[in-house]
Design a protein around this motif. Structure first.
Motif, PDB file in Angstrom:
ATOM      1  N   GLY A 212       0.961  -1.326  -0.057  1.00 41.54           N
ATOM      2  CA  GLY A 212       0.086  -0.078   0.115  1.00 41.54           C
ATOM      3  C   GLY A 212       0.868   1.259  -0.025  1.00 41.54           C
ATOM      4  N   GLY A 213       2.186   1.171   0.104  1.00 42.87           N
ATOM      5  CA  GLY A 213       3.036   2.300   0.124  1.00 42.87           C
ATOM      6  C   GLY A 213       3.555   2.844  -1.228  1.00 42.87           C
ATOM      7  N   ALA A 214       3.023   2.192  -2.121  1.00 45.52           N
ATOM      8  CA  ALA A 214       3.793   2.568  -3.629  1.00 45.52           C
ATOM      9  C   ALA A 214       3.215   4.190  -3.743  1.00 45.52           C
ATOM     10  N   ILE A 215       2.166   4.515  -3.540  1.00 49.67           N
ATOM     11  CA  ILE A 215       1.478   5.648  -4.027  1.00 49.67           C
ATOM     12  C   ILE A 215       2.263   6.805  -3.390  1.00 49.67           C
ATOM     13  N   PHE A 216       2.829   6.649  -2.437  1.00 50.14           N
ATOM     14  CA  PHE A 216       3.587   7.994  -1.803  1.00 50.14           C
ATOM     15  C   PHE A 216       4.928   8.325  -2.614  1.00 50.14           C
ATOM     16  N   PRO A 217       5.889   7.280  -2.952  1.00 48.95           N
ATOM     17  CA  PRO A 217       6.898   7.623  -3.846  1.00 48.95           C
ATOM     18  C   PRO A 217       6.490   8.028  -5.103  1.00 48.95           C
ATOM     19  N   TYR A 218       5.277   7.584  -5.577  1.00 43.46           N
ATOM     20  CA  TYR A 218       4.798   8.023  -6.789  1.00 43.46           C
ATOM     21  C   TYR A 218       4.304   9.270  -6.830  1.00 43.46           C
ATOM     22  N   LEU A 219       3.534   9.743  -6.144  1.00 44.07           N
ATOM     23  CA  LEU A 219       2.726  11.073  -5.768  1.00 44.07           C
ATOM     24  C   LEU A 219       3.829  12.330  -5.608  1.00 44.07           C
ATOM     25  N   GLU A 220       4.589  11.834  -4.584  1.00 45.29           N
ATOM     26  CA  GLU A 220       5.533  13.028  -4.050  1.00 45.29           C
ATOM     27  C   GLU A 220       6.669  13.094  -5.146  1.00 45.29           C
ATOM     28  N   GLY A 221       7.091  12.209  -5.984  1.00 44.27           N
ATOM     29  CA  GLY A 221       7.866  12.233  -7.036  1.00 44.27           C
ATOM     30  C   GLY A 221       7.305  13.255  -8.097  1.00 44.27           C
ATOM     31  N   MET A 222       6.207  12.904  -8.685  1.00 46.83           N
ATOM     32  CA  MET A 222       5.753  13.452  -9.745  1.00 46.83           C
ATOM     33  C   MET A 222       4.954  14.843  -9.380  1.00 46.83           C
ATOM     34  N   ALA A 223       4.694  14.837  -8.132  1.00 47.59           N
ATOM     35  CA  ALA A 223       3.973  16.215  -7.701  1.00 47.59           C
ATOM     36  C   ALA A 223       5.257  17.276  -7.504  1.00 47.59           C
ATOM     37  N   GLY A 224       6.424  16.626  -7.071  1.00 47.90           N
ATOM     38  CA  GLY A 224       7.609  17.449  -6.828  1.00 47.90           C
ATOM     39  C   GLY A 224       8.207  18.078  -8.045  1.00 47.90           C
ATOM     40  N   GLN A 225       8.137  17.325  -9.052  1.00 46.52           N
ATOM     41  CA  GLN A 225       8.476  17.989 -10.394  1.00 46.52           C
ATOM     42  C   GLN A 225       7.538  19.109 -10.823  1.00 46.52           C
ATOM     43  N   ALA A 226       6.241  18.421 -10.765  1.00 48.99           N
ATOM     44  CA  ALA A 226       5.009  19.314 -11.488  1.00 48.99           C
ATOM     45  C   ALA A 226       4.812  20.484 -10.639  1.00 48.99           C
ATOM     46  N   PHE A 227       4.895  20.326  -9.407  1.00 49.32           N
ATOM     47  CA  PHE A 227       4.495  21.697  -8.660  1.00 49.32           C
ATOM     48  C   PHE A 227       5.509  22.138  -7.657  1.00 49.32           C
ATOM     49  N   GLY A 228       6.579  21.494  -7.510  1.00 51.57           N
ATOM     50  CA  GLY A 228       7.607  21.895  -6.454  1.00 51.57           C
ATOM     51  C   GLY A 228       7.194  21.563  -4.836  1.00 51.57           C
ATOM     52  N   MET A 229       7.476  22.575  -4.351  1.00 53.12           N
ATOM     53  CA  MET A 229       7.080  22.149  -2.675  1.00 53.12           C
ATOM     54  C   MET A 229       6.792  23.766  -2.233  1.00 53.12           C
ATOM     55  N   ALA A 230       5.849  23.711  -1.256  1.00 53.95           N
ATOM     56  CA  ALA A 230       5.501  24.920  -0.528  1.00 53.95           C
ATOM     57  C   ALA A 230       5.809  24.871   0.823  1.00 53.95           C
ATOM     58  N   ILE A 231       6.714  26.073   1.589  1.00 53.16           N
ATOM     59  CA  ILE A 231       6.895  26.105   2.813  1.00 53.16           C
ATOM     60  C   ILE A 231       6.179  27.539   3.319  1.00 53.16           C
ATOM     61  N   GLY A 232       6.428  27.690   4.431  1.00 47.73           N
ATOM     62  CA  GLY A 232       5.572  28.921   4.943  1.00 47.73           C
ATOM     63  C   GLY A 232       6.301  30.171   5.263  1.00 47.73           C
ATOM     64  N   LYS A 233       6.009  31.306   4.707  1.00 49.23           N
ATOM     65  CA  LYS A 233       6.903  32.317   4.774  1.00 49.23           C
ATOM     66  C   LYS A 233       7.097  32.826   6.372  1.00 49.23           C
ATOM     67  N   GLY A 234       8.281  32.543   6.784  1.00 47.81           N
ATOM     68  CA  GLY A 234       8.582  32.923   8.070  1.00 47.81           C
ATOM     69  C   GLY A 234       8.557  31.604   9.055  1.00 47.81           C
ATOM     70  N   GLY A 235       7.839  30.715   8.669  1.00 45.13           N
ATOM     71  CA  GLY A 235       7.701  29.408   9.242  1.00 45.13           C
ATOM     72  C   GLY A 235       6.096  28.839   9.008  1.00 45.13           C
ATOM     73  N   ALA A 236       5.883  27.289   9.312  1.00 48.36           N
ATOM     74  CA  ALA A 236       4.852  26.831   8.982  1.00 48.36           C
ATOM     75  C   ALA A 236       3.815  27.231   9.643  1.00 48.36           C
ATOM     76  N   ASP A 237       4.075  28.019  11.115  1.00 52.32           N
ATOM     77  CA  ASP A 237       2.987  28.630  11.714  1.00 52.32           C
ATOM     78  C   ASP A 237       2.092  29.627  10.763  1.00 52.32           C
ATOM     79  N   THR A 238       2.512  30.209   9.963  1.00 53.30           N
ATOM     80  CA  THR A 238       1.719  31.058   8.975  1.00 53.30           C
ATOM     81  C   THR A 238       0.331  30.570   8.560  1.00 53.30           C
ATOM     82  N   ILE A 239       0.277  29.441   8.686  1.00 50.50           N
ATOM     83  CA  ILE A 239      -1.130  28.835   8.374  1.00 50.50           C
ATOM     84  C   ILE A 239      -1.990  28.994   9.526  1.00 50.50           C
ATOM     85  N   VAL A 240      -1.361  28.397  10.470  1.00 53.12           N
ATOM     86  CA  VAL A 240      -2.156  28.311  11.749  1.00 53.12           C
ATOM     87  C   VAL A 240      -2.442  29.643  12.497  1.00 53.12           C
ATOM     88  N   ASN A 241      -1.536  30.534  12.285  1.00 53.72           N
ATOM     89  CA  ASN A 241      -1.973  31.990  12.666  1.00 53.72           C
ATOM     90  C   ASN A 241      -2.984  32.527  12.062  1.00 53.72           C
TER      91      ASN A 241
END
Ligand SMILES: Cc1cc2nc3c(=O)[nH]c(=O)nc-3n(C[C@H](O)[C@H](O)[C@H](O)COP(=O)(O)OP(=O)(O)OC[C@H]3O[C@@H](n4cnc5c(N)ncnc54)[C@H](O)[C@@H]3O)c2cc1C
Length: 522
Positions: A212-241
């Motif tokens: 059941g684990g194949a989906i994660f390497p696949y999705l993260e690999g493909m999405a990494g190339q297609a969309f990159g990654m998003a991090i929070g400006k100043g820190g992940a807490d930007t979404i919580v705040n």
């Protein structure tokens, strides 16, 4: 009772906050009560080493949140409350003991070129998979974003059948059931390419040989190339705040340092919560508990035996240790300077190594060579550190919650108070091997053991960063228990949310948003 709400929440994890935002937007009066000093649970940021160095306590990669259905609906509003992402065009890479490296970036040609350095055939396969991603992803993402009912699975299969016939449908089912190793070995020949993608399984508890684990390497690999990654400006807490501010702007309450001691009910229906300080808060429509299943019986006093037993038997994954470093400079990667420009560098050299580490942690052993995820957020967001300085986010996967021994036979401690330093040194030795001189760049450090993670957030039992194994027997229709993947419980008006509920861990706000839409309408 001295306070009245439509819905009250146990805990201010990001799922609870997302649900509260949606309910408040539908006119509900909501109250969120959090035991810790700040909201966010596994999504928070602080100066954990030195002043001016902002570290993400746990989650750093916000791609799931950035791509979520919740954000689609509330992104603009949250942006008004100050939420900001930093896009990352080079999401991940892996380094190998022979001094070579491979990485995935949004530049598809560059990615294929890096893969071709290991195997030309693998580069062609990667290109073919990338070309098919646009057709395959919508099926998979629809399933992962749907309420988990038999009819969602039936619809998923029907759509595949209608589009691709029986053979195409079965091919997708086979993929969803495959282990990372089975899938990666079928598609790629270079052990390094397999390892680079297989490392993503280790972010959950999908070691290479877990079905059941194949989906994660696949999705993260493909999405990494297609969309990159998003991090929070100043820190992940930007979404919580931003979520907290949105709830308050809509008249809701978010209160910290407010542990919930009991969930109250009358005549089989939940009526509110009682805080440890004795205050009782009534909820006329819903009590939503963002808790680990093991806390359920203690908070409710017990419900139906079958459900209570399922909550008690809920299985946790091995733990994580975090090491936060304040650095005078980025690591000098022996394999190549370009590694300094990636958000994550995985030190997970082979599928066999990952399988061994996982098995050792499962057996209660401190792994002899832990897998490391080296996060370099200041490459993309320099605001997290003073000028020219950096923070490093080191995730040590996996580590046992309860220590029964040391796979290397060197550490005698059997509790985290004693094992923290020597095990952190072991992890830093691994890093030093790939980035010589790293110790000399350390200005400050904070080691967070699995026990520390749990003490901060009781949902992370034994430092389990995903609040419950996602192996097939506890996922899809079975998360957190058969018949309750929608968060319902035997008590009317009482619901579970958070990583323990379908669709599980990560920052996608999935379970919270699905529940809020079910209760308060779309
Ligand atoms: C070390 C680590 C790294 C991670 N990295 C990533 C990453 O990079 N990207 C990603 O997508 N995911 C990552 N994850 C996973 C992701 O962060 C979590 O799955 C997700 O944030 C869990 O959200 P949740 O809504 O379940 O609530 P949680 O974050 O678990 O929060 C639950 C909250 O409820 C509170 N609470 C519990 N019981 C009570 C009570 N009785 N009274 C009051 N309050 C209570 C807790 O204190 C906590 O604040 C990581 C997790 C960890 C731990």
């Amino acid at each position: 009772m001295n306070d009245e709400f439509d819905a009250v929440f146990v805990g201010a994890g990001h799922n609870a906050l997302a649900a509260a935002v949606h309910m408040a937007a539908r006119g509900w009066k909501v109250g969120v009560f959090e035991q810790a000093g700040v909201p966010g649970g596994a999504v928070k940021t602080g100066e954990y080493t030195l002043p001016g160095f902002r570290h993400d306590w746990a989650a750093m990669n916000l791609s799931l949140f950035a791509g979520s259905a919740f954000l689609k609906q509330y992104g603009e509003e949250l942006a008004h409350q100050g939420m900001e992402f930093v896009p990352v065009d080079k999401p991940f890479a892996s380094v190998f003991p022979d001094g070579r490296w491979c990485g995935v970036s949004m530049d598809a040609e560059a990615t294929a070129g890096r893969i071709a350095a290991f195997s030309k055939r693998d580069a062609e396969r990667w290109k073919a998979l990338s070309a098919g991603f646009g057709k395959d992803a919508p099926h998979i993402l629809r399933l992962l974003g749907s309420p988990m009912k038999i009819h969602s699975i039936a619809y998923f299969l029907y759509k595949l059948f209608a589009e691709r016939g029986v053979s195409g449908m079965l091919q997708m089912v086979q993929f969803l059931l495959a282990s990372p190793r089975a899938y990666l070995s079928e598609n790629f020949e270079a052990p390094e390419v397999r390892a680079m993608l297989g490392a993503w399984g280790m972010h959950l508890d999908f070691a290479p040989d877990v079905a059941g684990g194949a989906i994660f390497p696949y999705l993260e690999g493909m999405a990494g190339q297609a969309f990159g990654m998003a991090i929070g400006k100043g820190g992940a807490d930007t979404i919580v705040n931003a979520m907290t501010a949105t709830i308050r702007a809509k008249g809701g309450v978010v209160e910290c340092n407010a542990p919930v001691a009991r969930i109250l009910s009358e005549g089989g229906a939940a009526t509110g919560i009682e805080l440890e300080d004795g205050r009782k808060l009534r909820a006329s429509k819903a009590v939503v508990a963002g808790i680990a299943p093991s806390a359920f019986a203690r908070l409710t006093g017990g419900t139906e035996p079958a459900f209570d037993a399922a909550m008690e038997k809920f299985v946790h994954a091995p733990g994580t240790m975090m090491i936060h470093l304040a650095l005078s400079d980025l690591p000098e990667w022996a394999a190549g300077e370009e590694l300094r420009s990636f958000a994550y560098v995985h030190l997970a050299p082979s599928l066999d190594q990952m399988a061994r580490t996982y098995q050792q942690a499962q057996a209660g052993l401190l792994p002899d060579e832990p897998i490391l995820v080296v996060g370099q957020p200041t490459v993309f967001d320099p605001s997290r550190a003073p000028d020219g300085k950096h923070v490093l986010w080191l995730q040590v996967r996996m580590a046992p919650g309860d220590i029964r021994g040391d796979a290397k036979g060197e550490i005698d401690a059997r509790d985290w108070a004693g094992a923290a330093e020597p095990f952190a040194e072991r992890a830093l030795d691994v890093l030093e091997r790939y980035a010589p001189g790293i110790r000399k760049k350390i200005l400050g450090r904070r080691v967070v053991t699995p026990a520390d993670l749990e003490q901060d957030n009781p949902n992370l039992v034994g430092g389990d960063q995903v609040c419950g194994s996602h192996h097939m027997s506890q996922h899809f229709l079975f998360r957190p228990a058969r018949g309750h993947a929608d968060g319902s419980t035997p008590i009317k008006n009482l619901y579970l949310t958070g990583a323990a509920v379908w669709p599980g861990a990560g920052t996608g706000a999935g379970s919270g948003f699905l529940l809020a839409r079910k209760l308060a309408g779309k």
